[in-house]
Enzyme design. Sequence first.
Site, short mmCIF file in Angstrom:
data_model
loop_
_atom_site.label_atom_id
_atom_site.label_comp_id
_atom_site.label_asym_id
_atom_site.label_seq_id
_atom_site.Cartn_x
_atom_site.Cartn_y
_atom_site.Cartn_z
N LYS A 1 0.85 -1.19 0.00
CA LYS A 1 0.00 0.00 0.00
C LYS A 1 0.88 1.24 0.00
O LYS A 1 1.61 1.50 0.97
CB LYS A 1 -0.91 0.04 1.23
CG LYS A 1 -1.98 1.12 1.07
CD LYS A 1 -2.64 1.53 2.37
CE LYS A 1 -1.97 2.70 3.02
NZ LYS A 1 -2.00 3.96 2.27
N GLY A 32 7.34 5.14 7.92
CA GLY A 32 6.42 6.26 8.08
C GLY A 32 6.68 6.94 9.41
O GLY A 32 7.79 6.89 9.95
N SER A 33 5.63 7.56 9.95
CA SER A 33 5.80 8.37 11.15
C SER A 33 5.84 7.50 12.40
O SER A 33 5.32 6.38 12.42
CB SER A 33 4.64 9.36 11.24
OG SER A 33 3.43 8.64 11.35
N THR A 34 6.40 8.05 13.46
CA THR A 34 6.50 7.32 14.73
C THR A 34 5.12 7.00 15.32
O THR A 34 4.90 5.87 15.75
CB THR A 34 7.41 8.08 15.70
OG1 THR A 34 8.73 8.11 15.11
CG2 THR A 34 7.49 7.40 17.06
N GLY A 94 3.70 4.15 13.44
CA GLY A 94 4.56 2.99 13.72
C GLY A 94 4.22 2.35 15.06
O GLY A 94 4.16 1.12 15.17
N GLU A 97 10.55 1.59 10.14
CA GLU A 97 11.50 2.67 9.85
C GLU A 97 10.74 3.96 10.08
O GLU A 97 9.85 4.30 9.30
CB GLU A 97 12.00 2.59 8.41
CG GLU A 97 12.77 1.32 8.07
CD GLU A 97 14.15 1.25 8.72
OE1 GLU A 97 14.59 2.26 9.30
OE2 GLU A 97 14.76 0.18 8.66
N CYS A 137 14.06 11.23 5.90
CA CYS A 137 14.03 10.85 7.32
C CYS A 137 15.36 11.00 8.01
O CYS A 137 15.42 11.40 9.16
CB CYS A 137 13.55 9.41 7.43
SG CYS A 137 14.51 8.27 6.42
N GLU A 140 10.43 16.57 14.56
CA GLU A 140 10.78 16.44 13.15
C GLU A 140 9.98 17.50 12.38
O GLU A 140 8.76 17.56 12.49
CB GLU A 140 10.37 15.04 12.70
CG GLU A 140 10.82 14.67 11.33
CD GLU A 140 10.45 13.23 10.98
OE1 GLU A 140 9.34 12.79 11.35
OE2 GLU A 140 11.26 12.57 10.32
P1 NAP Z 1 2.54 8.18 7.93
O1 NAP Z 1 1.45 9.14 8.05
O2 NAP Z 1 2.96 7.40 9.12
O3 NAP Z 1 2.13 7.17 6.75
C1 NAP Z 1 2.98 6.16 6.26
C2 NAP Z 1 2.14 5.10 5.59
O4 NAP Z 1 1.31 4.44 6.56
C3 NAP Z 1 1.18 5.63 4.53
O5 NAP Z 1 1.07 4.68 3.50
C4 NAP Z 1 -0.10 5.75 5.31
O6 NAP Z 1 -1.24 5.75 4.50
C5 NAP Z 1 -0.04 4.49 6.15
N1 NAP Z 1 -0.88 4.49 7.35
C6 NAP Z 1 -1.44 5.55 7.99
N2 NAP Z 1 -2.13 5.13 9.07
C7 NAP Z 1 -1.99 3.78 9.12
C8 NAP Z 1 -2.45 2.76 10.02
N3 NAP Z 1 -3.20 3.05 11.07
N4 NAP Z 1 -2.12 1.48 9.78
C9 NAP Z 1 -1.34 1.16 8.72
N5 NAP Z 1 -0.88 2.07 7.83
C10 NAP Z 1 -1.19 3.37 8.03
O7 NAP Z 1 3.88 8.87 7.41
P2 NAP Z 1 4.00 9.88 6.20
O8 NAP Z 1 3.38 11.16 6.64
O9 NAP Z 1 3.50 9.26 4.95
O10 NAP Z 1 5.59 9.99 6.04
C11 NAP Z 1 6.41 10.86 6.75
C12 NAP Z 1 7.08 10.14 7.92
O11 NAP Z 1 7.82 9.01 7.47
C13 NAP Z 1 8.11 11.00 8.61
O12 NAP Z 1 7.95 10.89 10.01
C14 NAP Z 1 9.43 10.40 8.21
O13 NAP Z 1 10.48 10.59 9.10
C15 NAP Z 1 9.09 8.98 8.08
N6 NAP Z 1 10.08 8.31 7.24
C16 NAP Z 1 10.93 7.40 7.80
C17 NAP Z 1 11.90 6.78 7.04
C18 NAP Z 1 12.85 5.77 7.62
O14 NAP Z 1 13.43 5.02 6.86
N7 NAP Z 1 13.05 5.73 8.91
C19 NAP Z 1 11.99 7.07 5.69
C20 NAP Z 1 11.12 8.01 5.14
C21 NAP Z 1 10.15 8.61 5.93
P3 NAP Z 1 -1.93 7.16 4.09
O15 NAP Z 1 -0.92 7.93 3.33
O16 NAP Z 1 -3.05 6.70 3.24
O17 NAP Z 1 -2.35 7.82 5.36
#
Ligand code: NAP
Length: 496
Positions: A194, A246-248, A251, A268, A302, A402
Amino acid sequence: MTLDTTTHQTRDTLDLPYRHVTTHFINGTYQPSHGQDTIEVTDPATNTVWGSVPVGNQDDVDAAVNAAHTAFTTGPWAATTPTQRAETLLRIAEEIEARSTELSLTNTLENGSPVAETSGAAANAASIFRYFATLAPELETDDVRPFPASTGESLVRKDPIGVCALIAPWNFPINLMVTKLAPALLAGCTVVMKPASPTPLSFRIIVDAITAAGVPDGVVNLVTGPGRMGDLMVRHPKVAKVAFTGSTPVGRHIAAACGELLRPVTLELGGKSSAIVMEDADLEEMSARLIRSCMRNTGQTCYISTRILAPASRYEDIVDMVTETIAAAPQGDPLDPETVFGPSANLSQYKSVLEHLDSAKAEGARVTTGGGKATGELSDGLFIQPTVLADVTPEMRVAREEIFGPVITIMKYTDLDDAISLANNTEFGLGGLVFGSDQEKALEVADAVDTGSVGINFFASNHAAPFGGRNDSGLGVEYGPEGLAAYLSYKSIHRR
Ligand code: NAP
Ligand code: MG
Protein backbone atom coordinates in the site's frame (compact mmCIF):
# COMPACT_ATOMS: atom_id res chain seq x y z
CA MET A 1 5.27 14.46 -26.67
CA THR A 2 8.39 12.51 -25.68
CA LEU A 3 8.98 12.47 -21.95
CA ASP A 4 12.25 13.96 -20.81
CA THR A 5 13.81 14.96 -17.49
CA THR A 6 16.73 16.99 -18.84
CA THR A 7 14.67 19.92 -20.08
CA HIS A 8 11.92 21.84 -18.30
CA GLN A 9 8.66 20.01 -19.19
CA THR A 10 5.19 21.55 -19.37
CA ARG A 11 2.96 19.65 -16.95
CA ASP A 12 -0.34 19.71 -18.91
CA THR A 13 1.07 18.01 -21.99
CA LEU A 14 2.95 15.25 -20.20
CA ASP A 15 1.90 11.88 -21.57
CA LEU A 16 2.05 9.95 -18.28
CA PRO A 17 1.00 6.28 -18.16
CA TYR A 18 -1.35 6.77 -15.19
CA ARG A 19 -3.53 9.68 -14.16
CA HIS A 20 -7.06 8.61 -13.19
CA VAL A 21 -7.36 4.93 -12.32
CA THR A 22 -10.12 2.83 -10.76
CA THR A 23 -8.33 -0.45 -10.09
CA HIS A 24 -6.03 -2.30 -7.72
CA PHE A 25 -3.39 -4.76 -8.94
CA ILE A 26 -4.42 -8.19 -7.67
CA ASN A 27 -3.40 -11.67 -8.82
CA GLY A 28 -1.61 -10.42 -11.92
CA THR A 29 -4.28 -8.04 -13.28
CA TYR A 30 -5.71 -4.61 -12.64
CA GLN A 31 -9.11 -5.27 -11.04
CA PRO A 32 -11.96 -2.83 -10.30
CA SER A 33 -12.10 -1.59 -6.72
CA HIS A 34 -14.85 -2.77 -4.37
CA GLY A 35 -14.84 0.63 -2.67
CA GLN A 36 -16.76 3.57 -4.13
CA ASP A 37 -14.61 6.49 -2.98
CA THR A 38 -11.53 7.94 -4.60
CA ILE A 39 -8.37 9.69 -3.43
CA GLU A 40 -7.27 12.70 -5.48
CA VAL A 41 -3.65 13.10 -6.50
CA THR A 42 -2.52 16.72 -6.25
CA ASP A 43 0.50 18.42 -7.78
CA PRO A 44 1.86 20.38 -4.82
CA ALA A 45 3.73 22.83 -7.08
CA THR A 46 0.48 24.16 -8.53
CA ASN A 47 -1.99 22.84 -5.96
CA THR A 48 -4.06 21.24 -8.73
CA VAL A 49 -5.55 17.76 -8.95
CA TRP A 50 -4.23 15.69 -11.86
CA GLY A 51 -5.00 12.10 -10.90
CA SER A 52 -7.04 9.81 -8.72
CA VAL A 53 -7.04 6.27 -7.35
CA PRO A 54 -9.73 4.15 -5.73
CA VAL A 55 -10.18 3.73 -2.00
CA GLY A 56 -10.30 -0.01 -1.45
CA ASN A 57 -12.15 -1.81 1.32
CA GLN A 58 -11.97 -5.11 3.23
CA ASP A 59 -12.98 -7.07 0.08
CA ASP A 60 -10.01 -5.62 -1.84
CA VAL A 61 -7.61 -6.38 1.01
CA ASP A 62 -9.00 -9.93 1.26
CA ALA A 63 -8.65 -10.46 -2.49
CA ALA A 64 -5.07 -9.18 -2.48
CA VAL A 65 -3.96 -11.12 0.60
CA ASN A 66 -5.68 -14.30 -0.61
CA ALA A 67 -3.96 -13.99 -4.00
CA ALA A 68 -0.61 -13.55 -2.26
CA HIS A 69 -1.32 -16.46 0.07
CA THR A 70 -2.29 -18.81 -2.76
CA ALA A 71 0.79 -17.76 -4.73
CA PHE A 72 2.93 -18.41 -1.65
CA THR A 73 1.50 -21.80 -0.74
CA THR A 74 0.77 -23.35 -4.13
CA GLY A 75 2.10 -21.10 -6.89
CA PRO A 76 5.19 -21.50 -9.07
CA TRP A 77 7.11 -18.81 -7.11
CA ALA A 78 7.41 -21.08 -4.07
CA ALA A 79 9.06 -23.75 -6.25
CA THR A 80 11.80 -21.49 -7.64
CA THR A 81 15.34 -21.53 -6.29
CA PRO A 82 16.97 -18.39 -4.84
CA THR A 83 19.23 -18.24 -7.91
CA GLN A 84 16.21 -18.30 -10.24
CA ARG A 85 14.57 -15.57 -8.19
CA ALA A 86 17.77 -13.52 -8.35
CA GLU A 87 17.64 -13.80 -12.16
CA THR A 88 14.09 -12.41 -12.01
CA LEU A 89 15.30 -9.55 -9.78
CA LEU A 90 17.90 -8.66 -12.42
CA ARG A 91 15.20 -8.60 -15.11
CA ILE A 92 13.04 -6.38 -12.89
CA ALA A 93 15.99 -3.97 -12.55
CA GLU A 94 16.23 -3.69 -16.34
CA GLU A 95 12.49 -3.19 -16.76
CA ILE A 96 12.51 -0.43 -14.13
CA GLU A 97 15.40 1.36 -15.84
CA ALA A 98 13.47 1.22 -19.12
CA ARG A 99 10.69 3.20 -17.38
CA SER A 100 12.96 5.76 -15.73
CA THR A 101 11.50 8.92 -17.28
CA GLU A 102 7.83 8.19 -16.70
CA LEU A 103 8.64 7.12 -13.14
CA SER A 104 10.51 10.33 -12.48
CA LEU A 105 7.83 12.64 -13.85
CA THR A 106 4.94 10.79 -12.17
CA ASN A 107 6.77 10.90 -8.83
CA THR A 108 7.57 14.62 -9.26
CA LEU A 109 3.94 15.49 -9.99
CA GLU A 110 2.78 13.42 -6.99
CA ASN A 111 5.00 14.86 -4.27
CA GLY A 112 6.92 17.79 -5.77
CA SER A 113 10.34 16.14 -5.42
CA PRO A 114 12.48 17.94 -8.01
CA VAL A 115 13.33 15.97 -11.16
CA ALA A 116 16.98 16.36 -10.16
CA GLU A 117 16.02 13.94 -7.37
CA THR A 118 13.43 11.71 -9.06
CA SER A 119 15.41 11.22 -12.27
CA GLY A 120 17.65 8.98 -10.15
CA ALA A 121 14.76 6.99 -8.64
CA ALA A 122 14.73 4.24 -11.29
CA ALA A 123 18.49 3.74 -11.18
CA ASN A 124 18.34 3.61 -7.40
CA ALA A 125 15.48 1.09 -7.40
CA ALA A 126 17.30 -1.03 -10.00
CA SER A 127 20.46 -1.02 -7.92
CA ILE A 128 18.52 -2.26 -4.87
CA PHE A 129 17.15 -5.20 -6.89
CA ARG A 130 20.66 -5.90 -8.22
CA TYR A 131 22.19 -5.76 -4.75
CA PHE A 132 19.71 -8.23 -3.27
CA ALA A 133 20.24 -10.54 -6.27
CA THR A 134 23.87 -10.87 -5.14
CA LEU A 135 22.68 -12.38 -1.84
CA ALA A 136 21.10 -15.45 -3.52
CA PRO A 137 24.08 -17.70 -2.65
CA GLU A 138 23.41 -17.02 1.07
CA LEU A 139 20.00 -18.68 0.63
CA GLU A 140 20.99 -21.40 -1.79
CA THR A 141 22.47 -23.74 0.82
CA ASP A 142 21.60 -24.52 4.43
CA ASP A 143 24.17 -23.60 7.07
CA VAL A 144 25.50 -26.75 8.74
CA ARG A 145 26.34 -26.13 12.40
CA PRO A 146 27.96 -28.82 14.55
CA PHE A 147 26.82 -29.02 18.17
CA PRO A 148 29.61 -27.19 20.07
CA ALA A 149 29.97 -29.69 22.93
CA SER A 150 28.57 -32.97 21.67
CA THR A 151 28.16 -35.01 18.50
CA GLY A 152 25.60 -34.17 15.85
CA GLU A 153 24.84 -31.20 13.63
CA SER A 154 22.01 -28.86 12.75
CA LEU A 155 20.85 -27.83 9.29
CA VAL A 156 19.76 -24.19 9.42
CA ARG A 157 17.07 -23.65 6.81
CA LYS A 158 16.13 -20.16 5.63
CA ASP A 159 12.49 -20.43 4.62
CA PRO A 160 10.56 -17.46 3.23
CA ILE A 161 8.40 -16.04 6.00
CA GLY A 162 5.17 -15.87 3.97
CA VAL A 163 2.82 -13.10 2.85
CA CYS A 164 4.28 -9.67 3.64
CA ALA A 165 2.32 -6.44 4.07
CA LEU A 166 4.48 -3.54 2.85
CA ILE A 167 3.47 0.06 3.68
CA ALA A 168 5.42 3.11 2.48
CA PRO A 169 5.31 6.90 2.98
CA TRP A 170 5.15 9.68 0.38
CA ASN A 171 8.62 11.23 0.55
CA PHE A 172 10.43 8.57 -1.52
CA PRO A 173 7.49 6.48 -2.73
CA ILE A 174 9.59 4.21 -4.97
CA ASN A 175 12.76 3.67 -2.96
CA LEU A 176 11.03 3.04 0.37
CA MET A 177 8.80 0.33 -1.11
CA VAL A 178 11.51 -1.31 -3.23
CA THR A 179 13.72 -1.51 -0.13
CA LYS A 180 11.14 -3.95 1.26
CA LEU A 181 10.00 -5.60 -1.97
CA ALA A 182 13.41 -6.69 -3.29
CA PRO A 183 14.49 -8.70 -0.21
CA ALA A 184 10.96 -10.11 0.18
CA LEU A 185 11.02 -11.41 -3.39
CA LEU A 186 14.53 -12.82 -3.13
CA ALA A 187 13.52 -14.66 0.06
CA GLY A 188 10.59 -16.27 -1.82
CA CYS A 189 7.83 -14.30 -0.11
CA THR A 190 4.75 -12.82 -1.75
CA VAL A 191 3.52 -9.32 -0.97
CA VAL A 192 0.62 -6.91 -0.69
CA MET A 193 1.70 -3.26 -0.90
CA LYS A 194 0.00 0.00 0.00
CA PRO A 195 1.59 3.26 -1.08
CA ALA A 196 0.89 6.52 0.79
CA SER A 197 -2.25 8.38 -0.31
CA PRO A 198 -0.43 11.44 -1.77
CA THR A 199 1.80 9.18 -3.96
CA PRO A 200 -0.30 6.24 -5.16
CA LEU A 201 0.48 6.26 -8.91
CA SER A 202 4.25 6.02 -9.41
CA PHE A 203 4.47 2.55 -7.90
CA ARG A 204 2.11 1.19 -10.56
CA ILE A 205 4.93 1.73 -13.02
CA ILE A 206 7.15 -0.51 -10.85
CA VAL A 207 4.36 -3.11 -10.81
CA ASP A 208 4.30 -3.00 -14.61
CA ALA A 209 8.07 -3.55 -14.66
CA ILE A 210 7.62 -6.55 -12.38
CA THR A 211 4.93 -8.02 -14.63
CA ALA A 212 7.12 -7.48 -17.70
CA ALA A 213 9.95 -9.31 -15.91
CA GLY A 214 7.77 -12.42 -15.68
CA VAL A 215 6.92 -12.53 -11.96
CA PRO A 216 4.03 -15.02 -11.58
CA ASP A 217 0.49 -13.85 -10.83
CA GLY A 218 -0.34 -13.22 -7.19
CA VAL A 219 3.26 -12.75 -6.03
CA VAL A 220 3.00 -8.96 -6.10
CA ASN A 221 -0.24 -7.13 -5.29
CA LEU A 222 -0.93 -3.41 -4.91
CA VAL A 223 -3.93 -1.76 -3.27
CA THR A 224 -4.69 1.90 -2.64
CA GLY A 225 -6.63 3.66 0.08
CA PRO A 226 -6.10 5.54 3.34
CA GLY A 227 -4.34 4.42 6.52
CA ARG A 228 -7.35 2.26 7.38
CA MET A 229 -6.41 -0.05 4.44
CA GLY A 230 -2.95 -0.41 5.96
CA ASP A 231 -4.54 -1.34 9.24
CA LEU A 232 -6.60 -4.08 7.55
CA MET A 233 -3.43 -5.44 5.92
CA VAL A 234 -1.44 -5.41 9.17
CA ARG A 235 -4.15 -7.38 10.99
CA HIS A 236 -5.09 -9.79 8.20
CA PRO A 237 -4.86 -13.40 9.47
CA LYS A 238 -2.95 -14.57 6.39
CA VAL A 239 -0.24 -11.91 6.67
CA ALA A 240 2.98 -13.26 8.21
CA LYS A 241 5.16 -10.16 8.30
CA VAL A 242 4.74 -6.39 8.24
CA ALA A 243 7.26 -3.84 6.98
CA PHE A 244 6.45 -0.17 7.47
CA THR A 245 8.15 3.15 6.83
CA GLY A 246 6.42 6.26 8.08
CA SER A 247 5.80 8.37 11.15
CA THR A 248 6.50 7.32 14.73
CA PRO A 249 2.84 7.57 15.91
CA VAL A 250 1.57 5.29 13.12
CA GLY A 251 4.56 2.99 13.72
CA ARG A 252 3.61 2.65 17.38
CA HIS A 253 0.02 1.82 16.41
CA ILE A 254 1.23 -0.89 14.01
CA ALA A 255 3.69 -2.24 16.58
CA ALA A 256 0.86 -2.57 19.11
CA ALA A 257 -1.24 -4.57 16.63
CA CYS A 258 1.73 -6.77 15.72
CA GLY A 259 2.57 -7.26 19.40
CA GLU A 260 -0.91 -8.56 20.07
CA LEU A 261 -0.68 -10.87 17.04
CA LEU A 262 2.97 -11.88 17.69
CA ARG A 263 3.62 -10.84 14.08
CA PRO A 264 7.16 -9.84 13.07
CA VAL A 265 7.39 -6.19 12.07
CA THR A 266 10.08 -3.87 10.73
CA LEU A 267 9.54 -0.18 11.46
CA GLU A 268 11.50 2.67 9.85
CA LEU A 269 10.22 5.80 11.57
CA GLY A 270 10.92 9.47 12.07
CA GLY A 271 14.18 11.19 12.89
CA LYS A 272 15.77 14.34 14.27
CA SER A 273 19.40 13.98 13.37
CA SER A 274 22.33 16.29 14.07
CA ALA A 275 25.40 17.34 12.14
CA ILE A 276 28.24 17.88 14.60
CA VAL A 277 30.67 20.37 13.09
CA MET A 278 34.11 19.90 14.68
CA GLU A 279 36.47 22.84 15.09
CA ASP A 280 38.71 21.60 12.29
CA ALA A 281 35.87 21.12 9.76
CA ASP A 282 36.50 22.29 6.21
CA LEU A 283 33.54 24.66 5.72
CA GLU A 284 33.92 24.79 1.95
CA GLU A 285 33.63 21.00 1.79
CA MET A 286 30.70 21.09 4.21
CA SER A 287 28.95 23.69 2.06
CA ALA A 288 29.26 21.39 -0.96
CA ARG A 289 27.64 18.50 0.98
CA LEU A 290 25.14 20.52 2.99
CA ILE A 291 22.01 20.23 0.90
CA ARG A 292 22.36 16.53 0.10
CA SER A 293 23.08 15.54 3.70
CA CYS A 294 20.99 18.06 5.65
CA MET A 295 18.18 19.23 3.30
CA ARG A 296 17.72 16.46 0.72
CA ASN A 297 14.33 16.43 -1.03
CA THR A 298 13.28 19.85 0.32
CA GLY A 299 14.04 18.66 3.84
CA GLN A 300 11.66 15.70 3.52
CA THR A 301 14.12 12.88 4.12
CA CYS A 302 14.03 10.85 7.32
CA TYR A 303 17.76 10.58 8.03
CA ILE A 304 19.01 14.07 7.12
CA SER A 305 20.83 16.08 9.77
CA THR A 306 18.63 19.15 10.12
CA ARG A 307 20.21 20.26 13.41
CA ILE A 308 23.63 21.79 12.84
CA LEU A 309 25.71 21.80 16.03
CA ALA A 310 28.40 24.47 15.71
CA PRO A 311 31.36 25.11 18.05
CA ALA A 312 31.20 28.48 19.83
CA SER A 313 34.62 29.36 18.36
CA ARG A 314 33.35 29.22 14.75
CA TYR A 315 29.67 29.80 15.33
CA GLU A 316 29.12 32.95 13.23
CA ASP A 317 31.24 31.62 10.33
CA ILE A 318 29.13 28.48 10.26
CA VAL A 319 25.86 30.42 10.43
CA ASP A 320 27.08 32.55 7.49
CA MET A 321 28.16 29.56 5.42
CA VAL A 322 24.90 27.64 6.00
CA THR A 323 22.82 30.74 5.29
CA GLU A 324 24.67 31.52 2.06
CA THR A 325 24.50 27.92 0.84
CA ILE A 326 20.78 27.56 1.48
CA ALA A 327 19.93 31.02 0.09
CA ALA A 328 21.86 30.31 -3.12
CA ALA A 329 20.04 27.04 -3.94
CA PRO A 330 17.28 27.64 -6.48
CA GLN A 331 13.69 27.00 -5.43
CA GLY A 332 11.08 26.60 -8.11
CA ASP A 333 9.11 24.32 -10.37
CA PRO A 334 10.20 20.76 -9.53
CA LEU A 335 9.92 19.90 -13.25
CA ASP A 336 12.82 22.31 -13.89
CA PRO A 337 16.07 20.29 -13.82
CA GLU A 338 17.83 23.27 -12.16
CA THR A 339 15.50 23.27 -9.15
CA VAL A 340 16.98 22.23 -5.80
CA PHE A 341 14.11 23.12 -3.45
CA GLY A 342 10.57 22.19 -4.50
CA PRO A 343 7.28 22.64 -2.66
CA SER A 344 6.15 20.78 0.45
CA ALA A 345 4.72 17.47 -0.70
CA ASN A 346 1.18 17.96 0.52
CA LEU A 347 -1.09 20.39 2.34
CA SER A 348 -0.84 18.86 5.80
CA GLN A 349 2.95 18.88 5.60
CA TYR A 350 2.93 22.50 4.37
CA LYS A 351 0.77 23.60 7.31
CA SER A 352 2.87 21.68 9.79
CA VAL A 353 6.13 23.28 8.54
CA LEU A 354 4.61 26.80 8.73
CA GLU A 355 3.46 26.06 12.29
CA HIS A 356 6.99 25.05 13.22
CA LEU A 357 8.33 28.30 11.75
CA ASP A 358 5.83 30.33 13.79
CA SER A 359 6.81 28.50 16.96
CA ALA A 360 10.52 29.08 16.27
CA LYS A 361 9.99 32.83 15.86
CA ALA A 362 7.83 32.99 18.98
CA GLU A 363 10.49 31.10 20.96
CA GLY A 364 13.27 33.46 19.89
CA ALA A 365 15.11 31.71 17.05
CA ARG A 366 16.92 34.05 14.61
CA VAL A 367 15.83 33.71 10.95
CA THR A 368 18.90 34.29 8.76
CA THR A 369 17.22 33.44 5.45
CA GLY A 370 13.68 32.50 4.41
CA GLY A 371 11.21 32.21 7.25
CA GLY A 372 7.77 31.80 5.67
CA LYS A 373 5.62 31.12 2.62
CA ALA A 374 7.24 31.69 -0.76
CA THR A 375 5.96 34.73 -2.61
CA GLY A 376 5.35 35.75 -6.24
CA GLU A 377 4.85 33.01 -8.83
CA LEU A 378 5.40 30.26 -6.28
CA SER A 379 2.58 31.37 -3.98
CA ASP A 380 0.04 29.26 -5.92
CA GLY A 381 1.83 26.09 -4.84
CA LEU A 382 2.81 24.71 -1.45
CA PHE A 383 6.19 26.43 -1.42
CA ILE A 384 7.93 27.42 1.80
CA GLN A 385 11.10 29.49 1.61
CA PRO A 386 14.24 27.50 2.42
CA THR A 387 14.94 28.69 5.94
CA VAL A 388 17.86 28.81 8.34
CA LEU A 389 17.12 29.27 12.05
CA ALA A 390 20.14 30.29 14.16
CA ASP A 391 20.39 30.60 17.96
CA VAL A 392 18.14 27.59 18.43
CA THR A 393 18.17 26.13 21.95
CA PRO A 394 17.34 22.56 23.00
CA GLU A 395 13.98 23.36 24.55
CA MET A 396 12.57 24.94 21.38
CA ARG A 397 9.99 22.89 19.51
CA VAL A 398 12.05 23.09 16.30
CA ALA A 399 14.98 21.49 18.15
CA ARG A 400 12.90 18.54 19.33
CA GLU A 401 10.28 17.70 16.67
CA GLU A 402 10.78 16.44 13.15
CA ILE A 403 9.94 19.42 10.87
CA PHE A 404 10.17 17.56 7.52
CA GLY A 405 10.49 20.71 5.43
CA PRO A 406 13.15 23.11 4.12
CA VAL A 407 14.29 24.27 7.55
CA ILE A 408 17.77 23.98 9.08
CA THR A 409 18.35 24.79 12.74
CA ILE A 410 21.72 25.82 14.18
CA MET A 411 22.70 25.37 17.82
CA LYS A 412 25.91 26.37 19.60
CA TYR A 413 28.03 23.92 21.61
CA THR A 414 30.89 24.53 24.06
CA ASP A 415 32.98 21.33 23.68
CA LEU A 416 32.62 17.94 21.98
CA ASP A 417 31.02 16.34 25.05
CA ASP A 418 28.40 19.08 24.94
CA ALA A 419 27.91 18.48 21.20
CA ILE A 420 27.41 14.74 21.70
CA SER A 421 24.97 15.29 24.51
CA LEU A 422 23.00 17.80 22.38
CA ALA A 423 22.96 15.30 19.50
CA ASN A 424 21.71 12.51 21.76
CA ASN A 425 19.18 14.72 23.51
CA THR A 426 16.25 13.42 21.44
CA GLU A 427 13.87 10.47 21.49
CA PHE A 428 14.86 9.67 17.92
CA GLY A 429 17.98 7.81 16.77
CA LEU A 430 18.09 7.54 12.99
CA GLY A 431 20.96 9.38 11.27
CA GLY A 432 23.71 11.87 11.97
CA LEU A 433 26.83 13.47 10.62
CA VAL A 434 30.24 14.54 11.77
CA PHE A 435 32.09 17.18 9.78
CA GLY A 436 35.79 17.28 10.66
CA SER A 437 39.28 16.91 9.23
CA ASP A 438 40.75 14.63 11.91
CA GLN A 439 39.35 11.26 10.77
CA GLU A 440 40.19 9.45 13.99
CA LYS A 441 38.53 12.07 16.17
CA ALA A 442 35.53 12.17 13.80
CA LEU A 443 35.19 8.39 14.14
CA GLU A 444 35.21 8.69 17.95
CA VAL A 445 32.45 11.28 17.78
CA ALA A 446 30.45 9.12 15.31
CA ASP A 447 30.75 6.21 17.75
CA ALA A 448 29.29 8.31 20.54
CA VAL A 449 26.19 9.30 18.57
CA ASP A 450 23.30 7.02 19.55
CA THR A 451 21.75 6.38 16.12
CA GLY A 452 21.51 3.59 13.55
CA SER A 453 23.69 5.38 10.97
CA VAL A 454 26.23 8.21 11.06
CA GLY A 455 28.16 9.74 8.16
CA ILE A 456 31.59 11.31 8.30
CA ASN A 457 31.76 14.37 6.00
CA PHE A 458 28.92 12.97 3.85
CA PHE A 459 25.80 10.85 4.21
CA ALA A 460 24.37 8.26 1.87
CA SER A 461 22.62 5.02 2.59
CA ASN A 462 24.54 1.97 1.41
CA HIS A 463 22.37 -0.91 0.13
CA ALA A 464 24.89 -3.36 1.55
CA ALA A 465 24.92 -1.95 5.10
CA PRO A 466 22.06 -2.16 7.62
CA PHE A 467 19.90 0.95 7.90
CA GLY A 468 17.56 1.41 10.82
CA GLY A 469 16.64 3.57 13.74
CA ARG A 470 17.32 3.33 17.44
CA ASN A 471 14.84 4.39 20.12
CA ASP A 472 11.74 6.10 18.63
CA SER A 473 13.18 5.88 15.11
CA GLY A 474 12.25 2.27 14.63
CA LEU A 475 12.65 -1.44 15.08
CA GLY A 476 14.79 -3.72 12.94
CA VAL A 477 16.83 -2.78 9.89
CA GLU A 478 16.59 -2.70 6.11
CA TYR A 479 19.40 -3.25 3.55
CA GLY A 480 22.28 -5.68 3.77
CA PRO A 481 22.02 -9.37 4.69
CA GLU A 482 20.44 -8.16 7.96
CA GLY A 483 17.61 -6.60 5.96
CA LEU A 484 17.10 -9.84 4.02
CA ALA A 485 16.89 -11.80 7.30
CA ALA A 486 13.66 -9.96 8.17
CA TYR A 487 11.92 -11.88 5.36
CA LEU A 488 13.21 -15.31 6.43
CA SER A 489 11.89 -17.81 8.88
CA TYR A 490 14.73 -19.88 10.31
CA LYS A 491 14.33 -23.56 11.08
CA SER A 492 16.98 -25.80 12.63
CA ILE A 493 16.89 -29.51 11.82
CA HIS A 494 19.08 -31.45 14.27
CA ARG A 495 20.58 -34.79 13.30
CA ARG A 496 23.30 -37.17 14.36
P1 NAP B 1 2.54 8.18 7.93
O1 NAP B 1 1.45 9.14 8.05
O2 NAP B 1 2.96 7.40 9.12
O3 NAP B 1 2.13 7.17 6.75
C1 NAP B 1 2.98 6.16 6.26
C2 NAP B 1 2.14 5.10 5.59
O4 NAP B 1 1.31 4.44 6.56
C3 NAP B 1 1.18 5.63 4.53
O5 NAP B 1 1.07 4.68 3.50
C4 NAP B 1 -0.10 5.75 5.31
O6 NAP B 1 -1.24 5.75 4.50
C5 NAP B 1 -0.04 4.49 6.15
N1 NAP B 1 -0.88 4.49 7.35
C6 NAP B 1 -1.44 5.55 7.99
N2 NAP B 1 -2.13 5.13 9.07
C7 NAP B 1 -1.99 3.78 9.12
C8 NAP B 1 -2.45 2.76 10.02
N3 NAP B 1 -3.20 3.05 11.07
N4 NAP B 1 -2.12 1.48 9.78
C9 NAP B 1 -1.34 1.16 8.72
N5 NAP B 1 -0.88 2.07 7.83
C10 NAP B 1 -1.19 3.37 8.03
O7 NAP B 1 3.88 8.87 7.41
P2 NAP B 1 4.00 9.88 6.20
O8 NAP B 1 3.38 11.16 6.64
O9 NAP B 1 3.50 9.26 4.95
O10 NAP B 1 5.59 9.99 6.04
C11 NAP B 1 6.41 10.86 6.75
C12 NAP B 1 7.08 10.14 7.92
O11 NAP B 1 7.82 9.01 7.47
C13 NAP B 1 8.11 11.00 8.61
O12 NAP B 1 7.95 10.89 10.01
C14 NAP B 1 9.43 10.40 8.21
O13 NAP B 1 10.48 10.59 9.10
C15 NAP B 1 9.09 8.98 8.08
N6 NAP B 1 10.08 8.31 7.24
C16 NAP B 1 10.93 7.40 7.80
C17 NAP B 1 11.90 6.78 7.04
C18 NAP B 1 12.85 5.77 7.62
O14 NAP B 1 13.43 5.02 6.86
N7 NAP B 1 13.05 5.73 8.91
C19 NAP B 1 11.99 7.07 5.69
C20 NAP B 1 11.12 8.01 5.14
C21 NAP B 1 10.15 8.61 5.93
P3 NAP B 1 -1.93 7.16 4.09
O15 NAP B 1 -0.92 7.93 3.33
O16 NAP B 1 -3.05 6.70 3.24
O17 NAP B 1 -2.35 7.82 5.36
MG1 MG C 1 0.34 10.86 6.91
